[in-house]
Enzyme design. Structure first.
Site, mmCIF file in Angstrom:
data_model
loop_
_atom_site.group_PDB
_atom_site.id
_atom_site.type_symbol
_atom_site.label_atom_id
_atom_site.label_comp_id
_atom_site.label_asym_id
_atom_site.label_seq_id
_atom_site.Cartn_x
_atom_site.Cartn_y
_atom_site.Cartn_z
ATOM 1 N N ASP A 32 27.107 43.164 53.725
ATOM 2 C CA ASP A 32 28.101 44.219 53.532
ATOM 3 C C ASP A 32 27.589 45.475 54.218
ATOM 4 O O ASP A 32 26.374 45.652 54.377
ATOM 5 C CB ASP A 32 28.355 44.487 52.041
ATOM 6 C CG ASP A 32 29.771 45.021 51.807
ATOM 7 O OD1 ASP A 32 30.016 46.180 52.184
ATOM 8 O OD2 ASP A 32 30.617 44.277 51.288
ATOM 9 N N GLU A 163 42.645 36.079 40.362
ATOM 10 C CA GLU A 163 41.728 36.934 39.616
ATOM 11 C C GLU A 163 41.689 36.448 38.173
ATOM 12 O O GLU A 163 42.702 36.133 37.577
ATOM 13 C CB GLU A 163 42.169 38.402 39.695
ATOM 14 C CG GLU A 163 42.020 38.954 41.101
ATOM 15 C CD GLU A 163 42.106 40.466 41.177
ATOM 16 O OE1 GLU A 163 41.697 41.146 40.208
ATOM 17 O OE2 GLU A 163 42.577 40.975 42.202
ATOM 18 N N LYS A 215 48.888 31.105 53.064
ATOM 19 C CA LYS A 215 48.617 32.071 51.981
ATOM 20 C C LYS A 215 49.807 33.006 51.762
ATOM 21 O O LYS A 215 50.226 33.245 50.627
ATOM 22 C CB LYS A 215 47.350 32.867 52.318
ATOM 23 C CG LYS A 215 46.988 33.965 51.300
ATOM 24 C CD LYS A 215 46.616 33.381 49.949
ATOM 25 C CE LYS A 215 46.471 34.437 48.869
ATOM 26 N NZ LYS A 215 45.266 35.231 48.926
ATOM 27 N N GLY A 268 51.793 43.061 40.372
ATOM 28 C CA GLY A 268 51.063 44.147 41.037
ATOM 29 C C GLY A 268 49.790 43.581 41.614
ATOM 30 O O GLY A 268 49.733 42.417 41.991
ATOM 31 N N CYS A 271 47.070 41.855 46.007
ATOM 32 C CA CYS A 271 47.506 40.775 46.904
ATOM 33 C C CYS A 271 49.018 40.673 47.060
ATOM 34 O O CYS A 271 49.543 40.955 48.130
ATOM 35 C CB CYS A 271 46.941 39.438 46.430
ATOM 36 S SG CYS A 271 45.178 39.295 46.694
#
Length: 447
Positions: A32, A163, A215, A268, A271
Protein backbone atom coordinates in the site's frame (compact mmCIF):
# COMPACT_ATOMS: atom_id res chain seq x y z
CA UNK A 1 8.05 -24.26 -7.18
CA UNK A 2 5.14 -22.75 -5.19
CA UNK A 3 3.60 -19.56 -6.55
CA UNK A 4 4.26 -16.32 -4.71
CA UNK A 5 1.45 -13.79 -4.59
CA UNK A 6 1.34 -10.04 -4.12
CA UNK A 7 -1.68 -7.88 -3.37
CA UNK A 8 -1.53 -4.21 -4.39
CA UNK A 9 -3.89 -2.06 -2.34
CA UNK A 10 -4.70 -3.20 1.20
CA UNK A 11 -8.09 -1.60 1.78
CA UNK A 12 -11.20 -3.64 2.39
CA UNK A 13 -10.76 -5.90 -0.66
CA UNK A 14 -6.95 -6.15 -0.60
CA UNK A 15 -6.51 -6.86 3.11
CA UNK A 16 -9.11 -9.63 2.90
CA UNK A 17 -7.61 -11.10 -0.28
CA UNK A 18 -4.06 -11.04 1.11
CA UNK A 19 -5.07 -12.80 4.35
CA UNK A 20 -7.13 -15.38 2.43
CA UNK A 21 -4.26 -16.16 0.03
CA UNK A 22 -1.98 -16.77 3.05
CA UNK A 23 -4.69 -19.02 4.53
CA UNK A 24 -4.71 -20.99 1.24
CA UNK A 25 -0.98 -21.67 1.80
CA UNK A 26 0.75 -19.05 -0.37
CA UNK A 27 3.62 -16.72 0.52
CA UNK A 28 2.02 -13.27 0.20
CA UNK A 29 3.38 -9.73 0.06
CA UNK A 30 0.85 -6.90 0.40
CA UNK A 31 1.56 -3.36 -0.78
CA UNK A 32 0.00 0.00 0.00
CA UNK A 33 1.16 3.57 -0.56
CA UNK A 34 -0.21 4.64 2.84
CA UNK A 35 2.51 3.81 5.44
CA UNK A 36 0.05 4.07 8.38
CA UNK A 37 -2.09 1.34 6.85
CA UNK A 38 0.94 -0.92 6.38
CA UNK A 39 2.07 -0.37 9.99
CA UNK A 40 -1.39 -1.29 11.22
CA UNK A 41 -1.54 -4.48 9.12
CA UNK A 42 1.95 -5.48 10.27
CA UNK A 43 0.55 -5.49 13.81
CA UNK A 44 -2.27 -7.76 12.59
CA UNK A 45 -4.86 -4.99 12.86
CA UNK A 46 -7.34 -3.93 10.18
CA UNK A 47 -8.45 -0.37 9.42
CA UNK A 48 -12.10 -1.50 9.11
CA UNK A 49 -14.49 -3.86 10.89
CA UNK A 50 -14.96 -7.14 9.06
CA UNK A 51 -15.93 -10.28 11.03
CA UNK A 52 -13.09 -12.83 11.16
CA UNK A 53 -10.54 -10.74 9.24
CA UNK A 54 -8.37 -9.66 12.18
CA UNK A 55 -8.21 -13.28 13.43
CA UNK A 56 -7.17 -14.44 9.93
CA UNK A 57 -4.43 -11.79 9.74
CA UNK A 58 -3.18 -12.81 13.18
CA UNK A 59 -2.77 -16.38 11.92
CA UNK A 60 -0.43 -15.35 9.10
CA UNK A 61 1.26 -11.93 9.50
CA UNK A 62 5.03 -12.32 9.93
CA UNK A 63 6.32 -11.23 13.34
CA UNK A 64 3.16 -12.12 15.25
CA UNK A 65 3.74 -14.87 17.78
CA UNK A 66 2.36 -18.21 16.62
CA UNK A 67 1.61 -17.04 13.07
CA UNK A 68 2.57 -18.91 9.89
CA UNK A 69 4.66 -15.88 8.84
CA UNK A 70 3.40 -16.26 5.25
CA UNK A 71 2.06 -12.69 5.00
CA UNK A 72 4.24 -9.56 4.89
CA UNK A 73 3.63 -5.94 3.86
CA UNK A 74 5.64 -3.26 2.08
CA UNK A 75 5.38 0.15 0.38
CA UNK A 76 8.01 -0.74 -2.27
CA UNK A 77 6.86 -1.65 -5.81
CA UNK A 78 10.34 -2.95 -6.74
CA UNK A 79 10.17 -5.43 -3.84
CA UNK A 80 6.69 -6.55 -4.94
CA UNK A 81 7.81 -7.09 -8.55
CA UNK A 82 10.88 -9.08 -7.50
CA UNK A 83 8.86 -11.22 -5.06
CA UNK A 84 5.70 -12.20 -6.89
CA UNK A 85 4.59 -14.47 -9.73
CA UNK A 86 0.96 -13.29 -9.58
CA UNK A 87 0.12 -9.68 -8.68
CA UNK A 88 -3.47 -8.88 -7.65
CA UNK A 89 -4.65 -5.29 -8.21
CA UNK A 90 -7.11 -4.49 -5.41
CA UNK A 91 -7.20 -0.69 -5.39
CA UNK A 92 -10.25 1.52 -5.05
CA UNK A 93 -12.35 2.73 -8.01
CA UNK A 94 -14.61 5.42 -6.51
CA UNK A 95 -17.17 7.57 -8.31
CA UNK A 96 -15.66 10.68 -9.89
CA UNK A 97 -16.49 13.87 -8.04
CA UNK A 98 -19.51 15.54 -9.63
CA UNK A 99 -19.90 12.77 -12.27
CA UNK A 100 -21.41 9.30 -12.58
CA UNK A 101 -18.23 7.90 -14.13
CA UNK A 102 -15.69 5.73 -12.32
CA UNK A 103 -12.36 7.22 -11.19
CA UNK A 104 -9.64 4.96 -12.63
CA UNK A 105 -6.70 7.03 -11.32
CA UNK A 106 -5.77 4.58 -8.51
CA UNK A 107 -5.75 1.57 -10.87
CA UNK A 108 -3.75 3.47 -13.50
CA UNK A 109 -1.28 4.71 -10.91
CA UNK A 110 -0.76 1.23 -9.39
CA UNK A 111 -0.07 -0.30 -12.81
CA UNK A 112 2.24 2.57 -13.79
CA UNK A 113 4.24 2.03 -10.58
CA UNK A 114 4.46 -1.76 -10.99
CA UNK A 115 5.09 -2.16 -14.75
CA UNK A 116 8.68 -0.76 -14.95
CA UNK A 117 9.82 -3.32 -12.35
CA UNK A 118 8.45 -6.40 -14.14
CA UNK A 119 11.59 -7.80 -15.76
CA UNK A 120 10.48 -11.44 -15.99
CA UNK A 121 7.28 -13.43 -16.62
CA UNK A 122 4.43 -12.22 -14.39
CA UNK A 123 0.64 -12.27 -14.27
CA UNK A 124 -1.11 -9.08 -13.14
CA UNK A 125 -4.69 -9.81 -12.08
CA UNK A 126 -7.24 -7.01 -11.80
CA UNK A 127 -9.87 -7.48 -9.07
CA UNK A 128 -11.17 -3.90 -8.86
CA UNK A 129 -14.57 -3.05 -10.37
CA UNK A 130 -13.79 -1.12 -13.56
CA UNK A 131 -15.66 0.19 -16.63
CA UNK A 132 -15.81 -2.39 -19.43
CA UNK A 133 -12.89 -1.85 -21.82
CA UNK A 134 -10.40 -0.98 -19.07
CA UNK A 135 -8.63 -4.37 -19.13
CA UNK A 136 -7.90 -4.04 -22.86
CA UNK A 137 -6.30 -0.65 -22.29
CA UNK A 138 -4.35 -1.78 -19.22
CA UNK A 139 -3.04 -4.93 -20.97
CA UNK A 140 -1.64 -2.79 -23.80
CA UNK A 141 -0.04 -0.41 -21.27
CA UNK A 142 1.53 -3.34 -19.40
CA UNK A 143 3.03 -4.90 -22.56
CA UNK A 144 4.47 -1.52 -23.57
CA UNK A 145 5.93 -0.42 -20.21
CA UNK A 146 7.10 -3.67 -18.58
CA UNK A 147 10.67 -4.69 -19.49
CA UNK A 148 9.31 -8.25 -19.80
CA UNK A 149 7.02 -7.11 -22.65
CA UNK A 150 4.28 -9.63 -23.46
CA UNK A 151 5.60 -11.97 -20.75
CA UNK A 152 3.96 -9.52 -18.32
CA UNK A 153 0.36 -10.55 -18.87
CA UNK A 154 -2.95 -9.20 -17.59
CA UNK A 155 -6.04 -11.13 -16.44
CA UNK A 156 -9.31 -9.92 -14.93
CA UNK A 157 -10.81 -11.67 -11.91
CA UNK A 158 -13.71 -9.65 -10.43
CA UNK A 159 -14.40 -9.78 -6.69
CA UNK A 160 -17.83 -10.64 -5.30
CA UNK A 161 -17.32 -9.85 -1.62
CA UNK A 162 -20.26 -9.04 0.61
CA UNK A 163 -19.32 -6.83 3.54
CA UNK A 164 -19.82 -8.84 6.70
CA UNK A 165 -19.06 -12.10 4.83
CA UNK A 166 -15.85 -11.15 3.02
CA UNK A 167 -13.60 -13.82 4.56
CA UNK A 168 -16.06 -16.61 3.74
CA UNK A 169 -16.67 -15.20 0.24
CA UNK A 170 -12.90 -15.21 -0.48
CA UNK A 171 -12.12 -18.66 0.92
CA UNK A 172 -15.35 -20.33 -0.26
CA UNK A 173 -16.61 -18.27 -3.23
CA UNK A 174 -19.88 -19.15 -4.96
CA UNK A 175 -18.12 -18.71 -8.32
CA UNK A 176 -14.73 -17.66 -9.72
CA UNK A 177 -14.72 -15.64 -12.93
CA UNK A 178 -11.50 -15.09 -14.90
CA UNK A 179 -11.03 -13.04 -18.04
CA UNK A 180 -7.86 -14.37 -19.70
CA UNK A 181 -6.03 -14.25 -23.03
CA UNK A 182 -3.74 -17.27 -22.71
CA UNK A 183 -3.68 -20.83 -21.41
CA UNK A 184 -0.81 -19.82 -19.11
CA UNK A 185 -2.95 -17.16 -17.39
CA UNK A 186 -5.79 -19.65 -16.92
CA UNK A 187 -3.41 -22.31 -15.59
CA UNK A 188 -1.89 -19.88 -13.04
CA UNK A 189 -5.32 -18.79 -11.79
CA UNK A 190 -6.46 -22.41 -11.50
CA UNK A 191 -3.35 -22.97 -9.36
CA UNK A 192 -4.14 -19.92 -7.17
CA UNK A 193 -7.71 -21.10 -6.62
CA UNK A 194 -6.97 -24.85 -6.45
CA UNK A 195 -8.49 -25.21 -2.95
CA UNK A 196 -11.92 -23.66 -3.67
CA UNK A 197 -11.97 -25.46 -7.06
CA UNK A 198 -11.39 -28.78 -5.29
CA UNK A 199 -14.46 -27.94 -3.13
CA UNK A 200 -16.57 -27.63 -6.27
CA UNK A 201 -16.61 -23.84 -6.82
CA UNK A 202 -17.59 -23.13 -10.47
CA UNK A 203 -14.77 -21.64 -12.57
CA UNK A 204 -16.01 -19.45 -15.42
CA UNK A 205 -13.43 -18.57 -18.09
CA UNK A 206 -14.28 -15.54 -20.25
CA UNK A 207 -12.78 -12.77 -22.35
CA UNK A 208 -11.85 -9.41 -20.77
CA UNK A 209 -15.09 -7.47 -21.47
CA UNK A 210 -17.34 -10.23 -20.08
CA UNK A 211 -15.27 -10.56 -16.90
CA UNK A 212 -15.51 -6.80 -16.38
CA UNK A 213 -19.27 -6.81 -17.01
CA UNK A 214 -20.04 -9.67 -14.58
CA UNK A 215 -19.58 -7.58 -11.41
CA UNK A 216 -21.45 -4.50 -12.62
CA UNK A 217 -24.32 -6.56 -14.04
CA UNK A 218 -24.59 -8.60 -10.80
CA UNK A 219 -24.72 -5.40 -8.73
CA UNK A 220 -27.23 -3.85 -11.13
CA UNK A 221 -29.48 -6.89 -10.79
CA UNK A 222 -29.33 -6.78 -6.98
CA UNK A 223 -30.02 -3.03 -7.00
CA UNK A 224 -32.99 -3.65 -9.31
CA UNK A 225 -34.41 -6.27 -6.95
CA UNK A 226 -34.12 -3.95 -3.92
CA UNK A 227 -35.67 -0.99 -5.73
CA UNK A 228 -38.42 -3.23 -7.13
CA UNK A 229 -39.62 -4.26 -3.67
CA UNK A 230 -39.32 -0.66 -2.47
CA UNK A 231 -41.51 0.45 -5.39
CA UNK A 232 -44.01 -2.23 -4.34
CA UNK A 233 -43.87 -0.81 -0.80
CA UNK A 234 -44.94 2.58 -2.23
CA UNK A 235 -47.90 0.90 -3.97
CA UNK A 236 -48.79 -1.06 -0.80
CA UNK A 237 -48.65 2.18 1.18
CA UNK A 238 -51.13 3.76 -1.25
CA UNK A 239 -53.37 0.67 -1.46
CA UNK A 240 -53.16 -0.32 2.23
CA UNK A 241 -51.42 -3.61 1.38
CA UNK A 242 -48.64 -5.42 3.27
CA UNK A 243 -45.31 -5.43 1.43
CA UNK A 244 -43.79 -8.00 3.84
CA UNK A 245 -46.52 -10.54 2.99
CA UNK A 246 -46.23 -9.61 -0.70
CA UNK A 247 -42.47 -10.27 -0.60
CA UNK A 248 -43.00 -13.58 1.19
CA UNK A 249 -45.54 -14.70 -1.40
CA UNK A 250 -43.47 -13.83 -4.50
CA UNK A 251 -40.29 -15.11 -2.82
CA UNK A 252 -41.63 -18.68 -2.87
CA UNK A 253 -41.33 -18.56 -6.67
CA UNK A 254 -37.85 -19.97 -7.18
CA UNK A 255 -37.42 -17.87 -10.34
CA UNK A 256 -37.62 -14.82 -8.05
CA UNK A 257 -36.26 -16.08 -4.71
CA UNK A 258 -36.53 -14.59 -1.22
CA UNK A 259 -33.22 -12.72 -1.00
CA UNK A 260 -33.03 -8.92 -1.37
CA UNK A 261 -36.82 -8.61 -1.09
CA UNK A 262 -37.06 -6.77 2.22
CA UNK A 263 -38.53 -3.32 1.63
CA UNK A 264 -36.90 -0.45 3.47
CA UNK A 265 -34.86 2.71 3.10
CA UNK A 266 -32.82 1.28 0.24
CA UNK A 267 -29.24 0.38 -0.56
CA UNK A 268 -26.04 2.33 0.06
CA UNK A 269 -22.38 1.56 0.71
CA UNK A 270 -19.28 1.88 -1.40
CA UNK A 271 -20.36 -0.49 -4.20
CA UNK A 272 -23.95 -0.66 -5.42
CA UNK A 273 -24.68 3.09 -5.87
CA UNK A 274 -21.37 3.99 -7.54
CA UNK A 275 -21.24 0.79 -9.61
CA UNK A 276 -24.67 1.26 -11.23
CA UNK A 277 -23.87 4.93 -11.94
CA UNK A 278 -20.50 4.05 -13.50
CA UNK A 279 -22.25 1.34 -15.55
CA UNK A 280 -24.71 3.92 -16.94
CA UNK A 281 -21.88 6.34 -17.71
CA UNK A 282 -19.85 3.67 -19.53
CA UNK A 283 -22.89 2.46 -21.52
CA UNK A 284 -23.32 6.06 -22.68
CA UNK A 285 -19.70 6.22 -23.85
CA UNK A 286 -20.24 2.98 -25.79
CA UNK A 287 -23.44 4.30 -27.41
CA UNK A 288 -25.54 1.73 -25.53
CA UNK A 289 -27.06 4.14 -22.99
CA UNK A 290 -30.65 3.21 -23.90
CA UNK A 291 -30.00 -0.34 -22.68
CA UNK A 292 -29.48 0.94 -19.15
CA UNK A 293 -32.00 3.80 -18.82
CA UNK A 294 -33.94 1.61 -16.36
CA UNK A 295 -31.00 1.95 -13.93
CA UNK A 296 -31.76 5.68 -13.61
CA UNK A 297 -35.18 4.78 -12.23
CA UNK A 298 -33.61 2.15 -9.93
CA UNK A 299 -31.26 4.83 -8.56
CA UNK A 300 -34.12 7.30 -8.27
CA UNK A 301 -36.42 4.88 -6.38
CA UNK A 302 -33.52 4.12 -4.05
CA UNK A 303 -32.81 7.76 -3.23
CA UNK A 304 -36.54 8.48 -2.86
CA UNK A 305 -36.83 5.95 -0.02
CA UNK A 306 -34.70 8.17 2.20
CA UNK A 307 -36.99 11.18 1.74
CA UNK A 308 -40.02 8.99 2.38
CA UNK A 309 -38.54 7.90 5.70
CA UNK A 310 -38.17 11.56 6.70
CA UNK A 311 -41.81 12.16 5.69
CA UNK A 312 -42.92 9.11 7.71
CA UNK A 313 -41.09 10.61 10.70
CA UNK A 314 -42.92 13.90 10.26
CA UNK A 315 -46.28 12.08 10.05
CA UNK A 316 -45.50 10.08 13.20
CA UNK A 317 -44.94 13.36 15.05
CA UNK A 318 -48.25 14.87 13.97
CA UNK A 319 -47.28 16.23 10.56
CA UNK A 320 -45.81 19.54 11.77
CA UNK A 321 -42.21 20.83 11.75
CA UNK A 322 -39.49 18.67 13.33
CA UNK A 323 -37.92 21.64 15.13
CA UNK A 324 -36.98 20.69 18.70
CA UNK A 325 -38.27 17.10 18.44
CA UNK A 326 -36.04 14.42 19.99
CA UNK A 327 -35.35 11.62 17.53
CA UNK A 328 -33.36 8.45 18.20
CA UNK A 329 -31.70 6.67 15.28
CA UNK A 330 -30.71 3.01 15.66
CA UNK A 331 -28.08 2.30 13.03
CA UNK A 332 -25.47 4.34 11.17
CA UNK A 333 -23.79 1.84 8.83
CA UNK A 334 -25.22 1.07 5.40
CA UNK A 335 -25.70 -2.57 6.44
CA UNK A 336 -25.14 -4.73 9.57
CA UNK A 337 -21.85 -6.54 10.39
CA UNK A 338 -19.81 -3.66 8.97
CA UNK A 339 -18.48 -0.28 10.14
CA UNK A 340 -18.92 1.19 6.63
CA UNK A 341 -20.94 4.41 6.55
CA UNK A 342 -20.24 5.32 2.89
CA UNK A 343 -23.49 6.51 1.28
CA UNK A 344 -25.37 5.09 4.26
CA UNK A 345 -29.17 5.54 3.97
CA UNK A 346 -29.37 5.47 7.80
CA UNK A 347 -26.96 8.39 8.25
CA UNK A 348 -28.51 10.23 5.32
CA UNK A 349 -31.95 10.09 6.98
CA UNK A 350 -30.45 11.09 10.35
CA UNK A 351 -28.75 14.06 8.68
CA UNK A 352 -31.91 15.17 6.85
CA UNK A 353 -33.99 15.03 10.05
CA UNK A 354 -31.28 16.96 11.92
CA UNK A 355 -31.19 19.65 9.19
CA UNK A 356 -34.91 20.16 9.76
CA UNK A 357 -34.26 21.14 13.37
CA UNK A 358 -34.66 17.86 15.26
CA UNK A 359 -32.32 16.79 18.06
CA UNK A 360 -30.92 13.50 16.72
CA UNK A 361 -29.07 10.87 18.76
CA UNK A 362 -27.49 7.93 16.92
CA UNK A 363 -26.30 4.55 18.15
CA UNK A 364 -24.62 1.83 16.05
CA UNK A 365 -22.76 -1.27 17.33
CA UNK A 366 -19.69 -0.75 15.08
CA UNK A 367 -20.04 2.42 13.00
CA UNK A 368 -19.92 5.18 15.63
CA UNK A 369 -16.38 6.41 14.96
CA UNK A 370 -16.87 6.60 11.18
CA UNK A 371 -20.31 8.20 11.58
CA UNK A 372 -18.95 10.83 13.97
CA UNK A 373 -16.22 11.68 11.46
CA UNK A 374 -18.76 12.11 8.66
CA UNK A 375 -21.58 13.78 10.65
CA UNK A 376 -19.93 15.48 13.65
CA UNK A 377 -23.03 17.62 14.36
CA UNK A 378 -25.29 14.66 15.23
CA UNK A 379 -25.56 13.40 18.80
CA UNK A 380 -24.13 9.95 19.62
CA UNK A 381 -24.87 7.51 22.45
CA UNK A 382 -23.04 4.44 23.76
CA UNK A 383 -26.07 2.13 23.71
CA UNK A 384 -29.54 1.77 22.24
CA UNK A 385 -31.11 2.61 25.61
CA UNK A 386 -29.03 5.80 25.92
CA UNK A 387 -29.88 6.80 22.34
CA UNK A 388 -33.65 6.53 22.88
CA UNK A 389 -33.72 8.29 26.27
CA UNK A 390 -36.41 10.97 26.09
CA UNK A 391 -37.08 10.35 22.37
CA UNK A 392 -40.36 11.37 20.75
CA UNK A 393 -39.82 8.78 18.02
CA UNK A 394 -37.30 5.96 17.39
CA UNK A 395 -36.07 5.20 13.85
CA UNK A 396 -34.71 1.69 13.21
CA UNK A 397 -32.47 2.18 10.14
CA UNK A 398 -29.81 -0.59 10.10
CA UNK A 399 -30.90 -4.19 10.75
CA UNK A 400 -28.30 -5.23 13.32
CA UNK A 401 -29.15 -8.39 15.26
CA UNK A 402 -28.69 -6.36 18.48
CA UNK A 403 -31.69 -4.21 17.47
CA UNK A 404 -33.85 -7.21 16.54
CA UNK A 405 -33.15 -8.63 20.02
CA UNK A 406 -34.04 -5.44 21.94
CA UNK A 407 -36.69 -5.76 24.63
CA UNK A 408 -39.53 -3.40 23.59
CA UNK A 409 -40.74 -3.14 27.21
CA UNK A 410 -37.32 -2.18 28.59
CA UNK A 411 -36.75 0.31 25.77
CA UNK A 412 -40.21 1.77 26.36
CA UNK A 413 -39.18 2.81 29.88
CA UNK A 414 -36.58 5.24 28.44
CA UNK A 415 -38.55 7.02 25.69
CA UNK A 416 -40.87 10.02 25.89
CA UNK A 417 -43.31 8.32 23.49
CA UNK A 418 -43.47 4.67 22.38
CA UNK A 419 -43.33 5.29 18.63
CA UNK A 420 -41.01 3.25 16.41
CA UNK A 421 -40.54 3.52 12.65
CA UNK A 422 -38.95 0.39 11.19
CA UNK A 423 -37.00 1.56 8.15
CA UNK A 424 -35.80 -1.98 7.49
CA UNK A 425 -38.97 -4.06 8.03
CA UNK A 426 -36.85 -6.26 10.30
CA UNK A 427 -38.56 -5.96 13.70
CA UNK A 428 -41.55 -7.99 14.88
CA UNK A 429 -44.59 -5.65 14.74
CA UNK A 430 -46.63 -7.92 17.03
CA UNK A 431 -44.04 -7.88 19.84
CA UNK A 432 -43.61 -4.10 19.68
CA UNK A 433 -47.35 -3.36 19.55
CA UNK A 434 -47.94 -5.77 22.42
CA UNK A 435 -45.49 -3.65 24.47
CA UNK A 436 -47.60 -0.57 23.77
CA UNK A 437 -45.59 0.86 20.88
CA UNK A 438 -47.01 2.50 17.76
CA UNK A 439 -45.16 0.53 15.06
CA UNK A 440 -44.94 1.88 11.48
CA UNK A 441 -43.04 0.69 8.42
CA UNK A 442 -43.29 1.70 4.76
CA UNK A 443 -45.83 -0.44 2.92
CA UNK A 444 -47.13 -2.19 6.05
CA UNK A 445 -50.60 -1.97 7.62
CA UNK A 446 -50.76 0.52 10.52
CA UNK A 447 -52.26 -2.06 12.89
Amino acid sequence: MALKITVIGTGYLGATHAAAMAELGFEVLGLDVVPEKIEMLQRGQVPMYEPGLEELLGKHVAGIEGSSGRLRFTTDFAEVAAFGDVHFLCVNTPQKHGEYACDMSYVDSALASLAPHLTGPALVVGKSTVPVGSADRLAAYLAEHAPAGHDAELAWNPEFLREGFAVKDTLHPDRIVVGVRSERAERLLREVYATPLSEGTPFVVTDFPTAELVKTSANSFLATKISFINAMAEVCEAADGDVAKLAEAIGYDDRIGKKFLRAGIGFGGGCLPKDIRAFMARAGELGADQALTFLREIDSINMRQRGQMVELTRQALGGGPLLGKRIAVLGATFKPDSDDVRDSPALNVAGQVHLQGAQVTVYDPKGMENARRLFPTLGYADSAVEAVRGADVVLHLTEWREFRELDPDALGEAVAARVILDGRNALDPVAWRKAGWTYRAMGRPTA
